[in-house]
Scaffold this motif. Sequence first.
Motif, short mmCIF file in Angstrom:
data_model
loop_
_atom_site.label_atom_id
_atom_site.label_comp_id
_atom_site.label_asym_id
_atom_site.label_seq_id
_atom_site.Cartn_x
_atom_site.Cartn_y
_atom_site.Cartn_z
N THR A 122 0.83 -1.23 0.00
CA THR A 122 -0.09 0.05 0.00
C THR A 122 0.96 1.22 0.04
O THR A 122 2.07 1.07 0.45
CB THR A 122 -0.99 -0.09 1.07
OG1 THR A 122 -0.04 0.31 2.38
CG2 THR A 122 -1.87 -1.30 1.32
N GLU A 164 2.32 -1.03 3.74
CA GLU A 164 1.82 -2.43 4.21
C GLU A 164 1.65 -3.12 3.09
O GLU A 164 1.50 -2.78 2.14
CB GLU A 164 0.74 -1.84 5.07
CG GLU A 164 0.90 -0.68 6.13
CD GLU A 164 1.44 -1.49 7.29
OE1 GLU A 164 1.43 -2.69 7.69
OE2 GLU A 164 2.40 -0.75 7.81
N GLU A 198 1.09 3.17 2.10
CA GLU A 198 1.80 3.33 3.56
C GLU A 198 2.85 2.08 3.66
O GLU A 198 3.60 2.45 4.81
CB GLU A 198 0.74 3.23 4.66
CG GLU A 198 -0.22 4.39 4.58
CD GLU A 198 -1.34 4.12 3.55
OE1 GLU A 198 -1.59 3.06 3.11
OE2 GLU A 198 -1.91 5.27 3.07
N ARG A 236 5.01 -0.44 -5.89
CA ARG A 236 4.19 0.59 -5.77
C ARG A 236 4.07 1.59 -6.93
O ARG A 236 5.43 1.97 -7.07
CB ARG A 236 4.31 1.40 -4.44
CG ARG A 236 3.75 0.76 -3.13
CD ARG A 236 4.10 1.34 -1.89
NE ARG A 236 5.21 1.13 -1.46
CZ ARG A 236 5.82 1.48 -0.25
NH1 ARG A 236 5.05 2.39 0.31
NH2 ARG A 236 7.04 1.41 -0.06
#
Length: 151
Positions: free
Chosen positions: A63, A67, A65, A97
């Motif tokens: 993600t 995670e 963040e 990402r």
Amino acid sequence: MAKYGRLIGIDVGTKWIGVARSDLLRTVANPVGTYHTSEIMEGLKELVENEQVEKFVVGWPLTPEGEEGRAIKMVRKFLTRLDEHFPDMEVEKVDERYTSKEAVRAMVEAGVPKMKRRESDRVNQAAAAIILQKYIEMQNTDNVRITDRYV
């Protein structure tokens, strides 16, 4: 001493899987193609048999963040299949990402028409090349975090 042998980059999707490969000196990644999930192992087998493949580099969907995202389960299943078909091949996971966004941006900059940019197979293989290029650059700067093989 320089290592010789190709790296194969893989961007796992729900229906389509993008594949890229490095040159033998592991300096640049290029898209190879996009395979349906039911045909990917045959495609990878052909690459392994016809190229000097040393390692698979698989995008790991985190993600924003950092995670583990929802797609992790799908990638874990793919890694299990990969291990069943290629038990002796080393596998590295790389943070993927924003690679799809980077792939679309690169296609825009290269002048790829909008309709062709919407074709998911182009995005998947471009994302695989970006994943692999990130890995290559991390290797070349010795900043790569070694990840363990998922079994």
